[in-house]
Every structure is written in structure tokens, then in C-alpha cells.
Design an enzyme around this catalytic site. Structure first.
Site, PDB file in Angstrom:
ATOM      1  N   ASP A  43       0.820  -1.214   0.000  1.00  0.00           N
ATOM      2  CA  ASP A  43       0.000   0.000   0.000  1.00  0.00           C
ATOM      3  C   ASP A  43       0.853   1.264   0.000  1.00  0.00           C
ATOM      4  O   ASP A  43       2.072   1.227   0.172  1.00  0.00           O
ATOM      5  CB  ASP A  43      -0.898   0.019   1.233  1.00  0.00           C
ATOM      6  CG  ASP A  43      -2.041  -0.984   1.140  1.00  0.00           C
ATOM      7  OD1 ASP A  43      -2.338  -1.448   0.029  1.00  0.00           O
ATOM      8  OD2 ASP A  43      -2.621  -1.304   2.198  1.00  0.00           O
ATOM      9  N   TYR A  76       7.353  -9.912   6.769  1.00  0.00           N
ATOM     10  CA  TYR A  76       7.289  -8.468   6.965  1.00  0.00           C
ATOM     11  C   TYR A  76       7.962  -8.090   8.279  1.00  0.00           C
ATOM     12  O   TYR A  76       8.032  -8.904   9.220  1.00  0.00           O
ATOM     13  CB  TYR A  76       5.830  -7.988   7.029  1.00  0.00           C
ATOM     14  CG  TYR A  76       5.135  -7.862   5.698  1.00  0.00           C
ATOM     15  CD1 TYR A  76       5.113  -6.643   5.024  1.00  0.00           C
ATOM     16  CD2 TYR A  76       4.490  -8.949   5.127  1.00  0.00           C
ATOM     17  CE1 TYR A  76       4.457  -6.513   3.814  1.00  0.00           C
ATOM     18  CE2 TYR A  76       3.827  -8.824   3.908  1.00  0.00           C
ATOM     19  CZ  TYR A  76       3.814  -7.608   3.254  1.00  0.00           C
ATOM     20  OH  TYR A  76       3.171  -7.475   2.052  1.00  0.00           O
TER      21      TYR A  76
END
Length: 278
Positions: free
Chosen positions: A57, A115
Site C-alpha cells: 500500500d 514483513y
């Protein structure tokens, strides 16, 4: 005579602060909106359709994003990487470029993704870390956060932590994922308290990592009971979880290609076509 096409595999890092995400989108600046035209210019090849391991994003960073793209087989990949780094750096960096096996797909060949999320946990902000951390003033209880994080290990339906995608071809996308690592740690900096969340999974659904971080930080603040995490997960209700953490602290750290995809025996529509979203 143009050489036969082959699949190139690029490992890409980027500072996502000034980009509206990684995937191309009309009218806004994105990572691939910068990178694809640059690849076409260097290779003198038009109409390229690069494939991303995962779409990040706006404001999210990457250290180990992977891109696969079909290029003429006589392209000098070392020269390509060098040229792209000069054209797109320092915000975008090609960390490596190599030829992949035929059929390699950065997205659908991936078997895991990892992540990192960094929190600057001090009363005063750190300007040099502001682009890559979430500044949280309240002192966080890392032990409580780890206790809560252990509840998400294994295979679960993560509907409580994901933005549900639109149904595809009449099928309801699955929010089931397999989390293999989820832990918080304090990172020595010599400057102050940096708290890091590291998570690895088969894949991720939209905003899953940031929703988990937001919830776990509320556990660390004492706003959510550490023992309630399993109940929040089991509820499959987004309203039961905490807030979505800001994108600034999130980095797509690595993509794995070892072994077999967890959903290899499931239809892609049921397995979650929108995996690896942040």
C-alpha cells in the site's frame, strides 16, 4: 535478430513514503509506474508486464520485493540493474537481477512472505526514523505483546484482521493463512527504544499485518488484554480487533520460494487471490 525471451527475477528495495503503493495506477506516482518504463527504456522493449510478489500500500516500504518479467534473453542483467539504480535511485534500488527458471512467477511461485514493522517507542520523535517507524509514546510491554502474538501462530481464518476483498466469480475468498513466525523484540540502537515486529506466513490478506500490529500495540499499551487475542481471532469480526497501524513502519522484508505453496491443491479463488497485500 532478437533473442528468445526469458524470465528475469529482480529483488527490489524501495522507500514507499512518496509512492501511492507499488502497483501501477493512473494519475498517481507508484513504484512500478517508475520502474517499468525505466526497464523498457534500458532494454528497448515495449509492452512489458512485470509481476509483483506482493502489492504494498501507499507509504509501505520493501527490502525484498520480487519482480518477474519476460525480457529478451540477451539482456545484460548486471547492466540493467546498474542502469535502473542510476535512473530510479535512491528511492528504488535493484538489489539483484538474475535469470529464473522457465515458468517462474514472482507471485504464484512464492511459498512464504515476511514483513517487519518498526515502532519508535520514546516520548520524543526521532526525525531520522520518522519515514520508517510508527512513533508510539506510551511504554510498550513487549512480553505482553509476544504473549498475544503467539495466538496467531498456525493456520487460522484472519477475517478479524483483514479487509475483506470483493467476491470473485461468485466465490468467497478465503481469509485462511498459515503464520509461521510472529514475535516482537527490542532492537539495540544506541539512540533509544526501537521495538520490532517480525511476521512470516504463507501469504497475507489486505491490511493483515498492520491490523495485527495495531491490535498488539494496544495490548502493549494495556488497552487490550493479552489473553483476549485468541477470542478476537476466533470471532472473525473486524470490529473486534484494534486499529490499523500506519503504513510508515511496515516493510516487506523477504519472499520465499522454497517448497510447495500452502494452497497448491486449492482453487486460487478459494485460496485468496489477493495474497501479500499490506
Amino acid at each position: 535478430m532478437t533473442a528468445a525471451p526469458a524470465i528475469a527475477r529482480l529483488v527490489v528495495a524501495y522507500d514507499g513514503t512518496e509512492f501511492r503503493g507499488v502497483a501501477e495506477s493512473t494519475g498517481v506516482r507508484t513504484v512500478m509506474g517508475e520502474l517499468r518504463p525505466a526497464i523498457e527504456r534500458v532494454t528497448r522493449t515495449g509492452g512489458l508486464e512485470p509481476v509483483l510478489a506482493g502489492r504494498t500500500d501507499a507509504g509501505v516500504h520493501a527490502w525484498g520485493q520480487v519482480i518477474s518479467v519476460s525480457l529478451p534473453g540477451d539482456v545484460d542483467l548486471d547492466r540493467l540493474a546498474h542502469s535502473l539504480n542510476r535512473m530510479c535511485g535512491p528511492e528504488i534500488a535493484i538489489r539483484s537481477a538474475e535469470w529464473a527458471d522457465p515458468g517462474f512467477d514472482a507471485r504464484f511461485s512464492a511459498t512464504s512472505r515476511s514483513y517487519r514493522y518498526d515502532v519508535w517507542n520514546e516520548p520524543v520523535a526521532h526525525p531520522a526514523r520518522a519515514r520508517t517507524t510508527w512513533h508510539v509514546v506510551e511504554t510498550l510491554d513487549v512480553a505482553a505483546m509476544n504473549g498475544a502474538a503467539s495466538a496467531v501462530l498456525g493456520e487460522h481464518d484472519f477475517s478479524s484482521f483483514c479487509r475483506r476483498p470483493k467476491p470473485m466469480a461468485g466465490a468467497e475468498p478465503s481469509m485462511t493463512r498459515i503464520v509461521t513466525e510472529a514475535r516482537w523484540s527490542e532492537v539495540p540502537t544506541g539512540e533509544g527504544r526501537l521495538v520490532r515486529f517480525e511476521i512470516s506466513a504463507s501469504s497475507f490478506c489486505h491490511q493483515m499485518v498492520r491490523s495485527l500490529v495495531g491490535t498488539l500495540v494496544d495490548v502493549g499499551r494495556g488497552r487490550i488484554d493479552r489473553h483476549s487475542m485468541a477470542d478476537v481471532l476466533a470471532a472473525r469480526d473486524r470490529n473486534r480487533a484494534g486499529p490499523v497501524a500506519p503504513p510508515t513502519g511496515l516493510t516487506l522484508w523477504a519472499v520465499g520460494y522454497d517448497g510447495v505453496r500452502w494452497d497448491a491443491d486449492r482453487p486460487r479463488s478459494a485460496a485468496g487471490e489477493s495474497d501479500a497485500l499490506s
